[in-house]
Scaffold this active site. Structure first.
Site, PDB file in Angstrom:
ATOM      1  N   LEU A 123       0.824  -1.209   0.000  1.00 18.44           N
ATOM      2  CA  LEU A 123       0.000   0.000   0.000  1.00 18.44           C
ATOM      3  C   LEU A 123       0.862   1.264   0.000  1.00 18.44           C
ATOM      4  O   LEU A 123       2.039   1.222   0.383  1.00 18.44           O
ATOM      5  CB  LEU A 123      -0.876   0.006   1.254  1.00 18.44           C
ATOM      6  CG  LEU A 123      -1.987  -1.053   1.321  1.00 18.44           C
ATOM      7  CD1 LEU A 123      -2.495  -1.189   2.760  1.00 18.44           C
ATOM      8  CD2 LEU A 123      -3.130  -0.684   0.373  1.00 18.44           C
TER       9      LEU A 123
ATOM     10  N   SER B 108       9.409   2.602  -0.503  1.00 20.06           N
ATOM     11  CA  SER B 108      10.490   3.519  -0.901  1.00 20.06           C
ATOM     12  C   SER B 108      11.563   3.586   0.174  1.00 20.06           C
ATOM     13  O   SER B 108      12.762   3.612  -0.139  1.00 20.06           O
ATOM     14  CB  SER B 108       9.947   4.927  -1.141  1.00 20.06           C
ATOM     15  OG  SER B 108       8.917   4.887  -2.082  1.00 20.06           O
TER      16      SER B 108
ATOM     17  N   SER C 205       3.331   2.048   2.937  1.00 23.54           N
ATOM     18  CA  SER C 205       3.695   0.787   3.601  1.00 23.54           C
ATOM     19  C   SER C 205       5.179   0.747   3.947  1.00 23.54           C
ATOM     20  O   SER C 205       5.582   0.034   4.876  1.00 23.54           O
ATOM     21  CB  SER C 205       3.315  -0.414   2.719  1.00 23.54           C
ATOM     22  OG  SER C 205       3.938  -0.337   1.456  1.00 23.54           O
ATOM     23  N   GLY C 206       6.002   1.470   3.170  1.00 21.00           N
ATOM     24  CA  GLY C 206       7.442   1.473   3.454  1.00 21.00           C
ATOM     25  C   GLY C 206       8.292   1.028   2.274  1.00 21.00           C
ATOM     26  O   GLY C 206       9.509   0.843   2.416  1.00 21.00           O
TER      27      GLY C 206
ATOM     28  N   SER D 273       1.559  -1.534  -7.356  1.00 24.90           N
ATOM     29  CA  SER D 273       1.214  -2.719  -8.174  1.00 24.90           C
ATOM     30  C   SER D 273       0.157  -3.559  -7.460  1.00 24.90           C
ATOM     31  O   SER D 273       0.461  -4.654  -6.980  1.00 24.90           O
ATOM     32  CB  SER D 273       2.468  -3.527  -8.518  1.00 24.90           C
ATOM     33  OG  SER D 273       3.381  -3.624  -7.460  1.00 24.90           O
TER      34      SER D 273
END
Ligand SMILES: Nc1ncnc2c1ncn2[C@@H]1O[C@H](COP(=O)(O)OS(=O)(=O)O)[C@@H](OP(=O)(O)O)[C@H]1O
Ligand SMILES: Nc1ncnc2c1ncn2[C@@H]1O[C@H](COP(=O)(O)OP(=O)(O)O)[C@@H](O)[C@H]1O
Length: 200
Positions: free
Chosen positions: A34, A40, A37-38, A107
């Site tokens: 999501l 990057s 979410s972390g 994605s």
């Protein structure tokens, strides 16, 4: 009119030679999850640490792709599919050059990720950045969840656009149980034997 003849160029540099020169194998690490979410943050931490080990590593994410190459695409499922398809083709080229590519894209559906897997083939390594919607919304890094809840942004993943968790990823990283450094370490430890990465 004379027919145009396209000569077939023999490939004089093989992928295996590139990989031998780099000291590791190429691959496409695909981080899905999501917004917030972390993806990057973890991709950047892994990129930094692997770069320092001498790995030929590159992050691809919305920041360096959606502004340029995919600047004409929005967030309908069809546009997301096309966004991800183009990125997968680019990532495949990078992997062919022997790079380890860290792709950070929401994605959101199995169909969209199946397209990537099909394009990238055996180099595809799916990583689920497993953070519940409530936690992503609590972080609300860019203030987009608040806007989506207020109806100011449409088709926002997890609010009014679907996210389907990957059922069988190469690696599952539950970020509510891990620090960024721990998540990065787990990913590097999983990739090291798989891509024959140099040890620290
Ligand atoms: N409608 C909607 N839904 C989801 N995300 C949105 C949307 N609009 C803008 N954004 C911002 O764009 C980032 C997601 O882009 P991606 O290219 O990763 O999306 S996708 O893979 O094509 O689904 C995502 O970035 P991350 O937070 O880094 O994931 C958002 O900041
Ligand atoms: N264990 C963790 N792993 C990754 N990010 C975390 C973690 N714990 C807290 N965060 C924070 O969550 C946010 C994730 O944002 P970001 O990396 O932009 O997500 P994404 O790229 O998936 O949208 C960052 O502010 C990051 O510092």
């Amino acid at each position: 009119m004379a027919e145009h003849i396209h000569p077939i160029h023999e490939q004089l540099v093989q992928r295996s030679e590139r990989e031998a020169a780099n000291g590791h194998r190429g691959g496409v690490v695909w981080l899905t999850g999501l917004s917030g979410s972390g993806k990057s943050t973890i991709a950047a931490a892994v990129e930094r640490r692997l770069f320092e080990r001498g790995v030929f590593v590159q992050v691809l994410d919305g920041d360096n792709v959606r502004n340029g190459l995919n600047g004409n695409l929005g967030f309908s499922l069809a546009d997301r599919q096309e966004n991800v398809r183009r990125v997968a083709e680019v990532a495949k080229l990078f992997a062919g050059a022997g790079a380890l590519v860290l792709c950070s894209f929401v994605s959101p559906t199995r169909d969209i990720r199946a397209t990537v897997a099909e394009i990238v083939g055996d180099d595809y390594l799916e990583v689920y950045i497993n953070t519940p919607l409530e936690e992503c919304e609590r972080r609300d890094v860019k203030g987009l969840y608040a806007k989506a809840r207020a109806g100011e942004i449409k088709q926002f993943t997890g609010i009014d656009s679907p996210y389907e968790a990957p059922p069988d990823p190469f690696l599952d990283l539950p970020t509510t149980d891990l620090t960024v450094e721990q998540a990065a370490t787990q990913l590097i430890e999983a990739l090291t034997p798989r891509l024959q990465l140099p040890h620290a």
